[in-house]
Design a protein around this motif. Structure first.
Motif, PDB file in Angstrom:
ATOM      1  N   LEU A  86       1.637  -4.641   8.963  1.00 20.48           N
ATOM      2  CA  LEU A  86       1.468  -3.293   9.398  1.00 20.48           C
ATOM      3  C   LEU A  86       1.174  -2.185   8.537  1.00 20.48           C
ATOM      4  CD1 LEU A  86       1.068  -1.224  12.477  1.00 20.48           C
ATOM      5  CD2 LEU A  86       4.415  -1.070  11.668  1.00 20.48           C
ATOM      6  N   MET A  87       1.696  -2.698   7.590  1.00 20.76           N
ATOM      7  CA  MET A  87       0.935  -2.284   6.710  1.00 20.76           C
ATOM      8  C   MET A  87      -0.114  -3.001   5.227  1.00 20.76           C
ATOM      9  SD  MET A  87       3.780   0.510   5.589  1.00 20.76           S
ATOM     10  CE  MET A  87       3.671   1.605   4.084  1.00 20.76           C
ATOM     11  N   ALA A  88      -0.583  -3.667   5.655  1.00 21.71           N
ATOM     12  CA  ALA A  88      -1.918  -3.543   5.272  1.00 21.71           C
ATOM     13  C   ALA A  88      -3.018  -3.357   5.612  1.00 21.71           C
ATOM     14  CB  ALA A  88      -1.732  -5.835   5.043  1.00 21.71           C
ATOM     15  N   ALA A  89      -3.172  -3.682   7.493  1.00 19.51           N
ATOM     16  CA  ALA A  89      -3.306  -2.717   7.641  1.00 19.51           C
ATOM     17  C   ALA A  89      -4.006  -1.311   8.440  1.00 19.51           C
ATOM     18  CB  ALA A  89      -3.333  -3.638   9.889  1.00 19.51           C
ATOM     19  N   ILE A  90      -3.030  -0.203   8.292  1.00 20.12           N
ATOM     20  CA  ILE A  90      -2.930   1.212   7.491  1.00 20.12           C
ATOM     21  C   ILE A  90      -3.275   1.202   6.750  1.00 20.12           C
ATOM     22  CG2 ILE A  90      -1.506   2.458   7.429  1.00 20.12           C
ATOM     23  CD1 ILE A  90       0.764   1.934   9.215  1.00 20.12           C
ATOM     24  N   GLN A  91      -3.411  -0.078   5.030  1.00 22.42           N
ATOM     25  CA  GLN A  91      -4.481   0.288   4.213  1.00 22.42           C
ATOM     26  C   GLN A  91      -5.533  -0.015   4.526  1.00 22.42           C
ATOM     27  OE1 GLN A  91      -3.192   1.963   1.118  1.00 22.42           O
ATOM     28  NE2 GLN A  91      -5.226   1.505   0.038  1.00 22.42           N
ATOM     29  N   ASN A  92      -5.769  -0.712   5.376  1.00 22.78           N
ATOM     30  CA  ASN A  92      -7.925  -1.166   5.484  1.00 22.78           C
ATOM     31  C   ASN A  92      -7.888   0.051   6.196  1.00 22.78           C
ATOM     32  OD1 ASN A  92      -9.458  -2.799   5.374  1.00 22.78           O
ATOM     33  ND2 ASN A  92      -8.974  -3.570   7.602  1.00 22.78           N
ATOM     34  N   ARG A  93      -6.839   0.575   7.437  1.00 17.63           N
ATOM     35  CA  ARG A  93      -7.415   1.551   8.138  1.00 17.63           C
ATOM     36  C   ARG A  93      -7.950   2.164   7.121  1.00 17.63           C
ATOM     37  NH1 ARG A  93     -11.847   2.978  10.920  1.00 17.63           N
ATOM     38  NH2 ARG A  93     -11.095   4.940  12.474  1.00 17.63           N
ATOM     39  N   VAL A  94      -7.322   3.132   5.962  1.00 18.26           N
ATOM     40  CA  VAL A  94      -7.138   3.977   5.179  1.00 18.26           C
ATOM     41  C   VAL A  94      -8.712   4.015   4.380  1.00 18.26           C
ATOM     42  CG1 VAL A  94      -5.868   5.550   2.743  1.00 18.26           C
ATOM     43  CG2 VAL A  94      -4.781   5.010   5.184  1.00 18.26           C
ATOM     44  N   GLU A  95      -8.582   3.085   3.948  1.00 21.39           N
ATOM     45  CA  GLU A  95     -10.154   2.022   3.207  1.00 21.39           C
ATOM     46  C   GLU A  95     -11.282   3.028   3.529  1.00 21.39           C
ATOM     47  OE1 GLU A  95      -9.180  -1.836   1.320  1.00 21.39           O
ATOM     48  OE2 GLU A  95      -6.937  -0.353  -0.538  1.00 21.39           O
ATOM     49  N   GLN A  96     -10.842   2.142   4.555  1.00 21.27           N
ATOM     50  CA  GLN A  96     -12.421   2.202   5.751  1.00 21.27           C
ATOM     51  C   GLN A  96     -12.384   3.912   6.115  1.00 21.27           C
ATOM     52  OE1 GLN A  96     -10.976   0.383   9.384  1.00 21.27           O
ATOM     53  NE2 GLN A  96     -11.799  -1.746   8.513  1.00 21.27           N
ATOM     54  N   LEU A  97     -11.744   4.706   6.564  1.00 22.23           N
ATOM     55  CA  LEU A  97     -12.230   6.273   6.642  1.00 22.23           C
ATOM     56  C   LEU A  97     -12.560   6.577   5.176  1.00 22.23           C
ATOM     57  CD1 LEU A  97      -9.030   7.042   8.735  1.00 22.23           C
ATOM     58  CD2 LEU A  97     -11.577   6.437   9.425  1.00 22.23           C
ATOM     59  N   SER A  98     -11.439   6.386   3.895  1.00 27.85           N
ATOM     60  CA  SER A  98     -12.018   6.474   2.937  1.00 27.85           C
ATOM     61  C   SER A  98     -13.533   6.822   2.329  1.00 27.85           C
ATOM     62  CB  SER A  98     -11.098   6.194   1.675  1.00 27.85           C
ATOM     63  OG  SER A  98      -9.935   7.139   1.430  1.00 27.85           O
TER      64      SER A  98
END
Length: 171
Positions: A86-98
């Protein structure tokens, strides 16, 4: 006499807020359901009739013991892995949004630069028009001055002509 560790503890003992406790419970159920699904999929068709007794007990305890955290080592490991994913998925989404934000910022900056360049070009064009108007006004002033001189000469010529006509008619 050895005291056995409890199989679960109330979530309220963890110091979580109500919303955090609700999230923990939801993800505990999701993790255990995912583990049960993965386990049944891996043993399907292989003749393994046994499922993990601790997993099924943990899933049962999690679903029936609202507000309790299952302390079974396997369940805690599954929950930990679930939160890591879940944290990896959230981090991936944060990177996509960035990345999207950076792209948007670059595009906006390019558009702003293009707009500024267009504005500069229009200002230069406007200044050139004003310069040409000033030149025309200068030429207009020169022509007006020449016209006034010509009018003066014409008035003199007319005056001289009248004088000559007056002298010629006297003779």
């Amino acid at each position: 006499m050895t005291s056995a560790l409890p199989s679960s503890i109330p979530v309220s003992q963890l110091g979580l807020s109500a919303s955090e406790a609700q999230i923990l419970h939801q993800h505990q159920q999701i993790a255990l359901q995912n583990q049960a699904y993965a386990h049944s999929a891996s043993t399907r068709g292989r003749g393994h009739a046994r499922t993990s007794a601790s997993t099924s007990r943990a899933a049962s305890a999690a679903s029936s013991g609202q507000g309790r955290l299952v302390l079974d080592p396997g369940s805690l490991a599954v929950l930990g892995q679930h939160f890591e994913r879940l944290m990896a998925a959230i981090q991936n989404r944060v990177e996509q949004l960035s990345a999207q934000t950076q792209t948007s910022t670059i595009n906006q900056s390019s558009r702003a630069g293009a707009a500024m360049a267009a504005a500069d070009a229009e200002i230069a064009r406007f200044r050139e028009i004003i310069r040409q108007i000033d030149e025309l006004e200068t030429e207009f002033d020169k022509v007006r001055h020449i016209r006034d001189i010509v009018k003066g000469f014409r008035a003199r010529v007319d005056s001289l002509e009248r004088k000559m006509d007056a002298r010629g008619s006297r003779r």
